[in-house]
Design a protein around this motif. Structure first.
Motif, short mmCIF file in Angstrom:
data_model
loop_
_atom_site.label_atom_id
_atom_site.label_comp_id
_atom_site.label_asym_id
_atom_site.label_seq_id
_atom_site.Cartn_x
_atom_site.Cartn_y
_atom_site.Cartn_z
N THR A 1 0.81 -1.06 0.16
CA THR A 1 0.06 0.01 0.18
C THR A 1 1.08 1.26 0.04
OG1 THR A 1 -1.70 -1.15 1.28
CG2 THR A 1 -1.90 1.32 1.01
N SER A 2 0.60 2.34 -0.73
CA SER A 2 1.44 3.33 -1.02
C SER A 2 1.38 4.20 0.31
CB SER A 2 0.89 4.21 -2.07
OG SER A 2 1.03 3.81 -3.28
N VAL A 3 2.51 4.83 0.59
CA VAL A 3 2.63 5.83 1.86
C VAL A 3 3.19 7.00 1.06
CG1 VAL A 3 4.02 6.32 3.73
CG2 VAL A 3 3.31 3.95 3.22
N VAL A 4 2.45 8.24 1.35
CA VAL A 4 2.88 9.54 0.80
C VAL A 4 3.20 10.41 1.90
CG1 VAL A 4 1.31 8.98 -0.99
CG2 VAL A 4 0.58 10.51 1.00
N ALA A 5 3.93 11.57 1.60
CA ALA A 5 4.59 12.48 2.55
C ALA A 5 3.41 13.42 3.14
CB ALA A 5 5.59 13.36 1.91
N SER A 6 3.14 13.32 4.20
CA SER A 6 2.02 13.99 4.85
C SER A 6 2.20 15.75 4.80
CB SER A 6 1.91 13.66 6.42
OG SER A 6 3.25 14.29 7.15
N THR A 7 3.31 16.07 4.57
CA THR A 7 3.37 17.61 4.47
C THR A 7 4.76 17.62 3.80
OG1 THR A 7 2.96 19.61 5.55
CG2 THR A 7 4.47 18.27 6.45
N ASP A 8 5.06 18.96 3.09
CA ASP A 8 6.10 19.19 2.70
C ASP A 8 7.31 18.94 3.56
OD1 ASP A 8 4.64 19.99 0.40
OD2 ASP A 8 5.21 22.05 0.33
N GLY A 9 8.56 18.63 2.87
CA GLY A 9 9.92 18.59 3.87
C GLY A 9 11.01 17.99 3.02
#
Length: 271
Positions: free
Chosen positions: A178-186
């Motif tokens: 399952t894909s995991v994405v960045a929760s916010t910029d960084g």
């Protein structure tokens, strides 16, 4: 009498002007994150410890799991005026979770693993101490993966009948891949495939001491010093490290304080 009245008017005007010189928004509870805005050049101190303030007057701080019921915020303005705010911090109740069936070496590491664990922990601590002067966290927050919430912040885990440290993250259970994405910029500060406890691990620096951690990944799609935008894929859910099943352990830290990322989110998006 006229002189006294003029003094009171001036005093009240001064108080109102002072009150408008700082704003605080966020969660004033254990595990909460607070973002502040004040005048450029102001100095901010929380419970006697200086807080980094950006050139635009922006700052942030957080309250850990067992933070006391209040905190004192002192602000010194460029014109010499000072302000002190006493912040009430709401206490929370936490649940106890039992996890059995783990390999004994993962519950109580053998001496041969201790050197590795210390080395990994030292690098994690170094990253958590970063105070990058960037406001990347202003992009906001989103769920890093879709799935079932299987573990919550603050809960106490008992592994194979041995009480362990409280859980400082949010667990999202979903199938491997399952894909995991960045929760916010960084900026990516760690991209390790096999840490002892957390397995595949990514750490993202969001600026001013705010760092998120994504653990137990089966695949990592980013590299150290790569800038990622909110919603950009960084890896895939797995069961690496100390895990009994596939899930994402997502954490948020402000320096030494471990925060609750779920407080920043709305409902889980439809799967």
């Amino acid at each position: 009498m006229i002189r006294l009245s003029l003094f009171l008017v001036a005093f009240l005007f001064s108080l109102n002007a002072l009150a408008d010189r700082v704003t605080l928004t966020g969660n004033f509870t254990q595990g909460g994150l607070v973002i502040g805005q004040t005048e450029p050049g102001a100095k901010v101190v929380l419970d006697g410890e200086p807080v980094t303030v950006s050139s635009e007057g922006r700052f942030l701080f957080g309250f850990g799991r067992d933070f006391k019921d209040s905190a004192v915020l002192d602000i010194s303005y460029p014109d010499g005026q000072n302000e002190t705010k006493t912040l009430s911090v709401t206490k929370r109740d936490y649940q106890i979770e039992r996890v059995d069936g783990l390999p004994p070496s993962k519950v109580t590491p053998s001496p041969e693993f201790l050197a590795r664990i210390r080395k990994e922990n030292a690098e994690i601590a170094r990253i958590r101490a970063l105070e990058t002067p960037e406001n990347w966290f202003l992009s906001g927050w989103q769920w890093p993966a879709k799935g079932r919430v299987s573990g919550v912040y603050g809960s106490q885990r008992v592994l194979n009948d041995i009480p362990k440290r409280p859980h400082f993250g949010l667990d999202i259970a979903a199938p491997v891949g399952t894909s995991v994405v960045a929760s916010t910029d960084g900026m990516v500060r760690m991209a390790e495939a096999d840490l002892f406890y957390t397995g595949g691990t990514v750490m993202i620096d969001h600026g001013y001491g705010l760092v998120s951690v994504y653990s137990h990944l089966s695949k990592i799609d980013v590299v150290v010093d790569q800038f990622v935008r909110q919603g950009e894929k960084i890896g895939e859910i797995g069961a690496t490290g100390r895990a009994t099943g596939p899930h994402l352990d997502w954490r948020l830290n402000w320096l030494e304080e471990r925060l609750d990322p779920e407080l920043l989110l709305g409902p889980m998006p439809a799967q």
